[in-house]
Design an enzyme around this catalytic site. Structure first.
Site, short mmCIF file in Angstrom:
data_model
loop_
_atom_site.label_atom_id
_atom_site.label_comp_id
_atom_site.label_asym_id
_atom_site.label_seq_id
_atom_site.Cartn_x
_atom_site.Cartn_y
_atom_site.Cartn_z
N SER A 199 -2.37 2.60 3.05
CA SER A 199 -3.80 2.55 3.18
C SER A 199 -4.48 3.91 3.13
CB SER A 199 -4.11 1.82 4.49
OG SER A 199 -5.46 1.81 4.74
N ASP A 229 -4.12 13.00 -7.88
CA ASP A 229 -4.90 12.85 -9.11
C ASP A 229 -5.71 14.11 -9.44
OD1 ASP A 229 -3.92 10.33 -9.42
OD2 ASP A 229 -5.85 9.29 -9.19
N LYS A 231 -1.32 -0.67 -0.20
CA LYS A 231 -2.38 -1.43 0.46
C LYS A 231 -3.73 -0.95 -0.06
CE LYS A 231 -0.32 -4.23 3.26
NZ LYS A 231 -0.52 -5.68 3.17
#
Length: 428
Positions: A314, A325, A339
């Site tokens: 999460s 990224d 999640k």
């Protein structure tokens, strides 16, 4: 798990959902009810919220208008009968994370984010495909952790009660309890069945622990983040500032076994490491996207390695995905939990509550991590036996060169530090 304003922790007094940020959870609150809702009013209130907000506009290919008519045409003599129908109605969505809580369950869910919990210290969710209860992660240094519960363990029984078909509300009510009382969990781990007798306790959680470490890469700052609680951002800020004053050459951020927590906490912490770029996007059923971005106030730009494993869920995946990224950090370890559903938790007029999936979140590059999780840049796998030895039996080796994942992180950090040409003073 991620929540926007509150957090669900099983063993605390509640459960972790998927990403409320189980992210997945956005919390909206309303004032106290001014009147006692009738059974049909409560049922219709739930229907209306789902109708307005549920992430799937087809409602799992169900005629949602017909569902409303079906259930409102029934007679209810009390709230309990309505609650049963509400649960039946929500099952038609095929989403284990959209769930109804009666007043007692809702009260138990509203865990104080001060960092004190009562229970055994695990976060759980219901697997979307198998419907089995799965441990997301044990919280470090809690009774469940010390007993040897691991991420991805499947809970087969709670005491003598089979969990087949059991939702997270029922599981919570059975697992939680007064300090110094016991609960027995029967666990399936791969093909092995294990039984754990665990004594409940009052648990105080400090989300951040840190230290400077002399390593082959130089003077390195090590920060372990256990969960994204309300005070995690402040503690992280203090840790980075203190380590910066000690002139560390780079950082290892340890998110292993971190089940998540508050969505705003993950964003706040991401901004401490990332000067510019997108952090996370949430996408609702209209395809509308909300983006959280960095604000140009990073506390350090020094090289960073993040340690992740299958217990990183999460909010941990939001943070690690954002920094990966944006090329801000190198991820080392194993695939994360996966999640990525956003939920809103709503209080209802009669004191009950509803968690409804309203969106999903994507990393800056557009990855949907709800099932796949985040893949590390450098995979360093540990067997379950190695993980138990390292985290439970030989804790003195954790975050040392005898810890394979930490050691690989330091190796990578050393190359980054050398490439960046940091001063010898910073390497001391």
């Amino acid at each position: 798990m991620v929540i926007t304003k509150s957090r669900l922790v099983l063993g605390a007094t509640a459960v972790t959902l998927s990403t409320i940020a189980v992210t997945s959870l956005g919390i909206h609150s309303r004032g106290q009810a001014l009147f006692k809702a009738s059974p049909k009013e409560t049922l219709d209130e739930v229907w209306q919220i789902v109708n307005r907000q549920y992430v799937d506009g087809t409602f799992n290919q169900v005629d949602w208008q017909a569902v409303r008519k079906e259930y409102l045409n029934k007679s209810y003599s009390n709230q309990q009968e309505a609650y049963k129908s509400i649960r039946e109605m929500l099952k038609k969505l095929g989403d284990p994370y959209t769930r109804f809580m009666d007043p007692e369950e809702f009260k138990n869910m509203q865990v104080d984010t001060s960092g004190e919990l009562t229970g055994i210290g695990i976060t759980i969710s219901q697997d979307e495909k198998t419907k089995k209860l799965v441990v997301i992660a044990p919280i470090e240094d809690t009774p469940a952790f010390k007993a040897g519960i691991l991420a991805k363990d499947v809970i087969l029984k709670i005491n003598d009660k089979n969990t087949q078909g059991m939702d997270t509300n029922q599981a919570v009510s059975l697992i939680r309890g007064e300090p110094n009382t016991k609960v027995t969990l029967t666990i399936q781990r791969n093909s092995t069945i294990k039984q754990f007798n665990i004594t409940r306790a009052r648990i105080e959680i400090h989300p951040v622990r840190y230290s400077q470490k002399q390593t082959p890469a130089g003077n390195v700052g090590y920060i372990r983040l256990n969960q994204f609680s309300a005070n995690a951002g402040k503690e992280m800020q203090n840790a980075i500032k203190d380590l910066e004053s000690k002139q560390v050459a780079g950082y290892v951020l340890d998110l292993r076994g971190n089940p998540g927590g508050l969505l705003f906490s993950s964003i706040e912490i991401a901004r401490m490491w990332l000067d510019k770029g997108t952090i996370v996007s949430t996408i609702d059923r209209q395809g509308e996207q909300e983006r959280e971005i960095a604000n140009g106030r990073a506390l350090t730009t020094k090289p960073l390695v993040i340690l992740v494993d299958k217990g990183s869920a999460s909010a941990s995946e939001i943070l690690s995905g954002a920094l990966q990224d944006n090329k801000r950090a190198v991820l080392v370890g194993t695939q994360t939990f996966g999640k990525g559903l956003v939920q809103s938790v709503r209080p209802l007029e009669d004191g009950s509550g509803l968690a409804v999936t309203i969106a999903k979140y994507h990393t800056p590059s557009g990855r949907d991590i709800n099932h796949e999780g985040i893949a590390p840049d450098v995979k360093v796998d540990l067997t379950d036996a190695q993980r138990q030895d390292l985290w439970l039996h030989e804790r003195d080796k954790l975050a040392t060169m005898a810890d394979p994942q930490f050691a690989k992180g330091v190796e990578i950090l050393g190359k980054q530090i050398a490439a960046k040409g940091l001063t010898s003073a910073e390497k001391k």
